[in-house]
Every structure is written in structure tokens, then in C-alpha cells.
Motif scaffolding. Structure first.
Motif, short mmCIF file in Angstrom:
data_model
loop_
_atom_site.label_atom_id
_atom_site.label_comp_id
_atom_site.label_asym_id
_atom_site.label_seq_id
_atom_site.Cartn_x
_atom_site.Cartn_y
_atom_site.Cartn_z
N THR A 1 26.81 21.74 91.29
CA THR A 1 26.06 22.58 90.91
C THR A 1 26.09 23.51 89.94
N ILE A 2 25.37 23.42 88.98
CA ILE A 2 25.62 25.33 88.19
C ILE A 2 24.70 26.32 88.84
N VAL A 3 24.86 27.30 88.66
CA VAL A 3 24.18 28.92 89.14
C VAL A 3 24.21 28.93 87.57
N TRP A 4 22.61 29.89 87.55
CA TRP A 4 22.39 30.23 85.71
C TRP A 4 22.07 31.74 86.49
N VAL A 5 23.40 32.72 85.76
CA VAL A 5 22.95 33.86 86.45
C VAL A 5 22.01 34.49 85.72
N ASN A 6 21.28 35.51 85.58
CA ASN A 6 20.30 36.71 84.45
C ASN A 6 20.74 37.54 84.45
N PRO B 1 14.28 37.85 86.30
CA PRO B 1 15.80 39.22 86.08
C PRO B 1 16.27 39.55 87.33
N GLY B 2 17.99 39.60 87.05
CA GLY B 2 18.51 40.16 88.33
C GLY B 2 18.47 39.16 89.26
N GLN B 3 18.65 38.11 88.79
CA GLN B 3 18.38 36.98 89.77
C GLN B 3 19.07 35.71 89.57
N SER B 4 19.46 34.55 90.05
CA SER B 4 20.19 33.36 89.81
C SER B 4 19.66 31.97 90.38
N GLY B 5 19.65 31.35 90.04
CA GLY B 5 18.98 29.41 90.35
C GLY B 5 19.65 28.61 90.59
N ARG B 6 20.18 27.68 90.90
CA ARG B 6 21.18 26.87 90.81
C ARG B 6 20.16 25.29 90.86
N MET B 7 20.78 24.48 90.43
CA MET B 7 20.42 23.34 89.47
C MET B 7 21.99 22.24 90.34
N THR B 8 21.19 21.35 90.96
CA THR B 8 22.23 19.92 90.92
C THR B 8 21.78 19.02 89.54
N LEU B 9 22.79 18.84 89.42
CA LEU B 9 23.24 17.33 87.58
C LEU B 9 23.11 16.17 88.51
#
Ligand SMILES: [Cu+2]
Length: 109
Positions: A50-55, A76-84
């Protein structure tokens, strides 16, 4: 009957041990988006990780694959996760800021 039950339990234990050693547990990586740029990308990411992308910027960003295999929007100010999901090298960009781009490399599990 008692003897057969013991054999079954022993075999179950062996197969579990093999599965655990041949498949590493999924990892989680964090990529920070700041100053209109993607931070360092993980070097050893694999399918299932999983990659957590933090903005950290004050504007929204996306992580959009050119082949559309992923498209994550991060406020803005949030994060989102992505499972490869797929192995390969995936060029991606931000749909709002064309100069933001990178290539995510994902190895097979
Ligand atoms: Cu952006």
C-alpha cells in the motif's frame, strides 16, 4: 481414528509454514506531495503493498496513471491510500498540475 487425526494436523502445520516463508507480509509506504512535487517514490514496492499519498500543499493533487490503472485524488492537507494491484512501471501525473509526474515501479509479489 485418533492416529489419522494427528497426521492431518501435522500436515496442516507444514503447509502453513511454507506459505508464510514464500510470501512476505504487505508493506506500507508513504509518499509526501509538497511544493507541487511528488516526494521520493518507494524503490521496492510489490503487488499487494500500500502507498499512502500525503498532500501537504494547499491545493488538490491527483496520482493518475497514464494507462488509467489508478487515479487517486487527494485534497489539500489530506491523504489517500492505494493498494498496488499490478506489476509494472506506471508513468503517472497530476491532472491539475502537468509538471507533476513520476513513474511508479511495482514488482510482482
Ligand atoms: Cu497537483
Amino acid at each position: 481414528m485418533v492416529g489419522m487425526a494427528r497426521i492431518a494436523v501435522a500436515l496442516g502445520g507444514v503447509s502453513l509454514a511454507v506459505a508464510a516463508s514464500s510470501q512476505a507480509a504487505p508493506k506500507q509506504y508513504t509518499v509526501v506531495m509538497a511544493n507541487m512535487n511528488y516526494g521520493a517514490l518507494p524503490g521496492g514496492a510489490k503487488v499487494g503493498d500500500t502507498i499512502v499519498w500525503v498532500n501537504r500543499d494547499t491545493v488538490p493533487h491527483t496520482v493518475t496513471a497514464r494507462d488509467h490503472s489508478f487515479d487517486l485524488r487527494v485534497a489539500p492537507g489530506q491523504s489517500g491510500r492505494m493498494t498496488l494491484q499490478k506489476a509494472g512501471a506506471f508513468p503517472f501525473y497530476c491532472i491539475f498540475h502537468a509538471m507533476m509526474r513520476g513513474t511508479l515501479k511495482v514488482a510482482a509479489k
